[in-house]
Scaffold this motif. Structure first.
Motif, PDB file in Angstrom:
ATOM      1  N   LYS A 101      97.748 -36.462   9.942  1.00 33.96           N
ATOM      2  CA  LYS A 101      98.828 -36.231  10.132  1.00 33.96           C
ATOM      3  C   LYS A 101      99.103 -35.468  11.322  1.00 33.96           C
ATOM      4  O   LYS A 101      99.630 -36.027  12.253  1.00 33.96           O
ATOM      5  N   ASN A 102      98.045 -34.499  11.847  1.00 29.21           N
ATOM      6  CA  ASN A 102      98.300 -33.700  12.766  1.00 29.21           C
ATOM      7  C   ASN A 102      97.633 -34.502  14.283  1.00 29.21           C
ATOM      8  O   ASN A 102      98.537 -34.076  15.162  1.00 29.21           O
ATOM      9  N   ARG A 156     106.901 -28.851  13.021  1.00 22.04           N
ATOM     10  CA  ARG A 156     106.288 -28.313  14.065  1.00 22.04           C
ATOM     11  C   ARG A 156     105.868 -28.858  15.360  1.00 22.04           C
ATOM     12  O   ARG A 156     106.134 -28.553  16.546  1.00 22.04           O
ATOM     13  N   ARG A 209     105.602 -18.778  13.761  1.00 22.89           N
ATOM     14  CA  ARG A 209     105.402 -19.975  14.776  1.00 22.89           C
ATOM     15  C   ARG A 209     106.012 -19.876  16.219  1.00 22.89           C
ATOM     16  O   ARG A 209     106.767 -20.731  16.616  1.00 22.89           O
ATOM     17  N   VAL A 265     106.189 -20.177  20.442  1.00 23.67           N
ATOM     18  CA  VAL A 265     105.952 -21.147  21.347  1.00 23.67           C
ATOM     19  C   VAL A 265     105.795 -20.596  22.904  1.00 23.67           C
ATOM     20  O   VAL A 265     105.476 -21.400  23.909  1.00 23.67           O
ATOM     21  N   GLU A 266     105.591 -19.407  22.804  1.00 26.60           N
ATOM     22  CA  GLU A 266     105.426 -18.800  24.382  1.00 26.60           C
ATOM     23  C   GLU A 266     104.159 -19.452  24.982  1.00 26.60           C
ATOM     24  O   GLU A 266     104.067 -19.599  26.106  1.00 26.60           O
ATOM     25  N   LYS A 267     102.920 -19.860  24.215  1.00 26.91           N
ATOM     26  CA  LYS A 267     101.982 -20.117  25.160  1.00 26.91           C
ATOM     27  C   LYS A 267     102.327 -21.758  25.406  1.00 26.91           C
ATOM     28  O   LYS A 267     101.849 -22.003  26.812  1.00 26.91           O
ATOM     29  N   SER A 282      95.494 -21.850  20.545  1.00 27.62           N
ATOM     30  CA  SER A 282      96.552 -22.511  20.048  1.00 27.62           C
ATOM     31  C   SER A 282      96.510 -24.155  20.127  1.00 27.62           C
ATOM     32  O   SER A 282      96.364 -24.680  21.120  1.00 27.62           O
ATOM     33  N   VAL A 283      96.398 -24.731  18.911  1.00 25.84           N
ATOM     34  CA  VAL A 283      96.298 -26.131  18.591  1.00 25.84           C
ATOM     35  C   VAL A 283      97.209 -26.970  19.279  1.00 25.84           C
ATOM     36  O   VAL A 283      97.000 -27.806  20.573  1.00 25.84           O
ATOM     37  N   THR A 284      98.481 -26.839  19.063  1.00 31.51           N
ATOM     38  CA  THR A 284      99.555 -27.486  19.833  1.00 31.51           C
ATOM     39  C   THR A 284      99.841 -27.299  21.102  1.00 31.51           C
ATOM     40  O   THR A 284     100.172 -27.862  22.069  1.00 31.51           O
ATOM     41  N   ASP A 313      94.008 -24.364   7.233  1.00 33.88           N
ATOM     42  CA  ASP A 313      94.780 -25.064   6.325  1.00 33.88           C
ATOM     43  C   ASP A 313      93.979 -25.446   5.248  1.00 33.88           C
ATOM     44  O   ASP A 313      94.445 -26.347   4.216  1.00 33.88           O
ATOM     45  N   ILE A 353      94.323 -16.518  11.081  1.00 32.40           N
ATOM     46  CA  ILE A 353      95.204 -17.462  12.046  1.00 32.40           C
ATOM     47  C   ILE A 353      96.734 -17.047  11.797  1.00 32.40           C
ATOM     48  O   ILE A 353      97.286 -16.983  12.911  1.00 32.40           O
ATOM     49  N   ARG A 371     100.397 -26.595   2.527  1.00 30.03           N
ATOM     50  CA  ARG A 371      99.006 -26.318   1.955  1.00 30.03           C
ATOM     51  C   ARG A 371      99.148 -25.274   0.636  1.00 30.03           C
ATOM     52  O   ARG A 371      98.373 -25.638  -0.367  1.00 30.03           O
TER      53      ARG A 371
HETATM   54  C1  EPZ Z   1      98.561 -26.382  14.301  1.00 31.71           C
HETATM   55  O1  EPZ Z   1      99.636 -25.633  14.365  1.00 31.71           O
HETATM   56  C2  EPZ Z   1      98.870 -27.172  12.995  1.00 31.71           C
HETATM   57  N1  EPZ Z   1      99.832 -28.044  12.925  1.00 31.71           N
HETATM   58  C3  EPZ Z   1      98.827 -26.415  11.940  1.00 31.71           C
HETATM   59  O2  EPZ Z   1      98.583 -27.263  10.609  1.00 31.71           O
HETATM   60  C4  EPZ Z   1      97.356 -25.476  11.743  1.00 31.71           C
HETATM   61  O3  EPZ Z   1      97.451 -24.678  10.667  1.00 31.71           O
HETATM   62  C5  EPZ Z   1      97.250 -24.669  12.894  1.00 31.71           C
HETATM   63  O4  EPZ Z   1      97.559 -25.723  14.282  1.00 31.71           O
HETATM   64  C6  EPZ Z   1      96.073 -24.134  13.086  1.00 31.71           C
HETATM   65  O5  EPZ Z   1      94.928 -24.903  13.132  1.00 31.71           O
HETATM   66  C7  EPZ Z   1     100.089 -29.111  13.725  1.00 31.71           C
HETATM   67  O6  EPZ Z   1      99.022 -29.642  14.438  1.00 31.71           O
HETATM   68  C8  EPZ Z   1     101.336 -29.852  13.736  1.00 31.71           C
HETATM   69  P1  EPZ Z   1      98.560 -22.518  16.560  1.00 31.71           P
HETATM   70  P2  EPZ Z   1     100.026 -24.999  15.687  1.00 31.71           P
HETATM   71  O7  EPZ Z   1      99.395 -22.990  17.916  1.00 31.71           O
HETATM   72  O8  EPZ Z   1      99.685 -25.542  16.752  1.00 31.71           O
HETATM   73  C9  EPZ Z   1      99.972 -18.331  17.183  1.00 31.71           C
HETATM   74  C10 EPZ Z   1      99.308 -27.974   8.443  1.00 31.71           C
HETATM   75  O9  EPZ Z   1      99.391 -27.636   7.294  1.00 31.71           O
HETATM   76  N2  EPZ Z   1     100.883 -19.059  18.433  1.00 31.71           N
HETATM   77  O10 EPZ Z   1      97.103 -23.154  16.635  1.00 31.71           O
HETATM   78  O11 EPZ Z   1     101.458 -24.368  15.519  1.00 31.71           O
HETATM   79  C11 EPZ Z   1     100.287 -18.879  15.908  1.00 31.71           C
HETATM   80  O12 EPZ Z   1     101.511 -18.031  15.427  1.00 31.71           O
HETATM   81  C12 EPZ Z   1      99.797 -27.348   9.586  1.00 31.71           C
HETATM   82  O13 EPZ Z   1      99.243 -28.977   8.740  1.00 31.71           O
HETATM   83  C13 EPZ Z   1     101.594 -17.852  19.096  1.00 31.71           C
HETATM   84  O14 EPZ Z   1     101.350 -16.720  19.017  1.00 31.71           O
HETATM   85  O15 EPZ Z   1      99.210 -23.483  15.194  1.00 31.71           O
HETATM   86  C14 EPZ Z   1      99.560 -18.670  15.041  1.00 31.71           C
HETATM   87  O16 EPZ Z   1      99.300 -17.395  14.601  1.00 31.71           O
HETATM   88  C15 EPZ Z   1      99.997 -25.698   9.474  1.00 31.71           C
HETATM   89  N3  EPZ Z   1     102.375 -18.316  20.251  1.00 31.71           N
HETATM   90  C16 EPZ Z   1      97.945 -18.946  16.031  1.00 31.71           C
HETATM   91  O17 EPZ Z   1      98.816 -18.833  17.233  1.00 31.71           O
HETATM   92  C17 EPZ Z   1     102.144 -19.643  20.605  1.00 31.71           C
HETATM   93  O18 EPZ Z   1     102.807 -20.184  21.740  1.00 31.71           O
HETATM   94  C18 EPZ Z   1      97.534 -20.316  15.890  1.00 31.71           C
HETATM   95  O19 EPZ Z   1      98.768 -21.100  15.961  1.00 31.71           O
HETATM   96  C19 EPZ Z   1     101.655 -20.714  19.630  1.00 31.71           C
HETATM   97  C20 EPZ Z   1     100.734 -20.051  18.428  1.00 31.71           C
END
Ligand code: EPZ
Length: 430
Positions: free
Chosen positions: A23-24, A93, A122, A124-126, A163-165, A306, A328, A373
């Motif tokens: 999916k991701n 997301r 969730r 998005v500032e990064k 941050s993954v995305t 996850d 996380i 999840r």
């Molecule tokens: C991705 O989410 C995945 N989703 C998530 O999978 C996964 O849990 C997550 O990465 C961590 O591995 C997709 O790929 C679509 P992050 P993402 O940005 O990118 C904070 C699933 O079940 N953060 O790595 O949104 C955030 O709040 C989903 O398939 C900021 O503070 O996660 C979190 O605490 C759930 N500012 C941490 O970083 C930002 O701009 C990690 O988030 C971005 C994130």
């Protein structure tokens, strides 16, 4: 279709499972097709509702999207910046992943804030900071992100915390800008590696793949790849590996790249499960003498957040006293009230620490998941529990797992989707 299923558990599962495409990773590849005109052909992306919604987002942007068997064809010849309905963007997301490609290709992007599972705020500032570093002007006006760029240039972007995305968005935008972009504190998730490989198939110049420092040499343009096959879903694979440790007698998971499951396999063996690996097939036998183990989630290659809810179910069964630390997301124990209703002994302590005292068996209950999840973990608990449980939250499951009910039936789980008239059942945990 109702949101509830009935599962009669308490029996072992066996036979074989074939994992679907990721999916991701798949959602990221779909967003990346915006970077070039022409047609991309991607095999293996599962037709789950998040993928369908991402396809509709791309269609709003002028793409022709079609799917024959398990091959997705995306023609971006007529793509242009266009408004995307808020209800689509806020349904997942991954919609945030069109931001980088749109700004880099068209110099403009406007979309509302993305959706996603309610496991944290969730933010998005990064993402925004990274796109700004490349030269865009980015503002959030009335809940919508508006980004403008006359000319983007390569830059050094420090993600600071993982941050993954966020890493994905900056990496995609950097492929189109002129100059060298360095992304420090990039994440190393396999899905990011898969996206990088897809971008390379489009002509991108990316090095440091799989490390926390990505170097992208942008030359202003990319070409659509002839064809690509998305990686398998490592979280679906991990979910079934955990089910095998709960009640596998044995359970074999095919299309499971065990290289992505190192920490999980180590933890499964620590609790007493027997895990045999033959190529991309992994056979799991449940633990005869279950032991306790502590887990702490973190960015790859640490224990994946996850899979934390699913592993919590395993630790709830007969495994002595274990600790689960979630680092996380700030609210990712939404599955615990449902598990406690099934007789699990879980104490949630400050700092996202759950202390679990294993019980001999879980009992059936009426429960509902609060996210993808969490719902998957409640299904695992219902399969393990003695009696018939009713589990709500299939709308979440349908977002992230393909053909799951069929897969459960294949391995001997007694599952039945409740008809709509029975879906008025209000869960104690809605
Ligand atoms: C991705 O989410 C995945 N989703 C998530 O999978 C996964 O849990 C997550 O990465 C961590 O591995 C997709 O790929 C679509 P992050 P993402 O940005 O990118 C904070 C699933 O079940 N953060 O790595 O949104 C955030 O709040 C989903 O398939 C900021 O503070 O996660 C979190 O605490 C759930 N500012 C941490 O970083 C930002 O701009 C990690 O988030 C971005 C994130």
């Amino acid at each position: 279709m109702s949101d509830y299923i009935a599962i009669t558990g308490g029996h072992d599962v066996t036979e074989d499972i074939h994992v679907s495409g990721s999916k991701n990773a798949g959602l990221a590849l779909m967003a990346a097709t915006l970077l070039a005109s022409g047609t991309s052909t991607i095999q293996g992306i599962p037709p789950i509702s998040d993928v369908n919604n991402m396809g509709r987002i791309l269609q709003c942007l002028g793409a022709d999207v079609s799917c024959v068997d398990d091959v997705l064809e995306i023609n971006m010849t007529n793509a242009k910046q266009h408004s995307i309905p808020d209800e689509l963007v806020s349904s997942l997301r991954a919609s945030i992943l069109v931001l980088g490609p749109l700004v880099a290709r068209f110099g403009y992007a406007k979309l509302c804030l993305p959706g996603g599972c309610a496991i944290s705020s969730r933010p998005v500032e990064k993402h925004l900071r990274g796109i700004k570093k490349l030269g865009a002007t980015v503002n959030i006006i009335n809940g919508s992100i508006e980004a403008l760029a006359s000319r983007l240039l390569g830059a050094t972007v420090n993600m600071e915390t993982p941050s993954v995305t966020g890493t994905m968005n900056v990496m995609m935008a950097a492929c189109l800008v002129h100059g060298v972009t360095r992304i420090h504190n990039a994440v190393r998730e396999p899905e990011v590696v898969d996206l990088a490989n897809f971008l390379i198939s489009m002509g991108a110049d990316i090095s440091g793949i799989g490390t926390d420092c990505l170097i992208i040499v942008g030359r202003g343009g990319l070409s659509s790849p002839s064809q690509y096959k998305v990686m398998e879903d490592r979280i679906e694979a991990g979910t079934f590996l955990i089910l095998g440790a709960i009640c596998g007698n044995p359970l074999t998971i095919h299309r499971c790249n065990v290289e992505y499951q190192t920490i999980l396999v180590k933890k499964l063996r620590s609790v007493g499960a027997v895990v045999d690996v033959v190529g991309n097939s992994v056979t799991v036998h449940k633990a005869e003498k279950p032991c306790s183990v502590d887990i702490q989630t973190g960015p790859y290659p640490a224990f994946p957040t996850d899979l934390q809810p699913q592993f919590t179910v395993l630790l709830s069964l007969d495994h002595g006293k274990s600790r689960v630390v979630e680092t996380i997301f700030e609210s990712r124990f939404g599955h615990c009230p449902g598990l406690q209703a099934m007789n699990a002994k879980i104490q949630i302590n400050p700092g996202q620490v759950a202390v679990i005292s294993g019980v001999r068996k879980l009992s059936a209950a009426l429960i509902a998941g609060s996210d993808l999840r969490a719902t998957a973990s409640l299904v695992l608990a219902a399969i393990a529990a003695h009696g018939t449980s009713v589990v709500g939250g299939m709308k979440y499951i349908n977002r992230g797992y393909f053909d799951l009910e069929k897969k459960w039936e294949q391995i001997g789980v007694a599952v039945r989707r409740l008809p709509d008239e029975q879906s008025h059942i209000s869960s104690k945990y809605d």
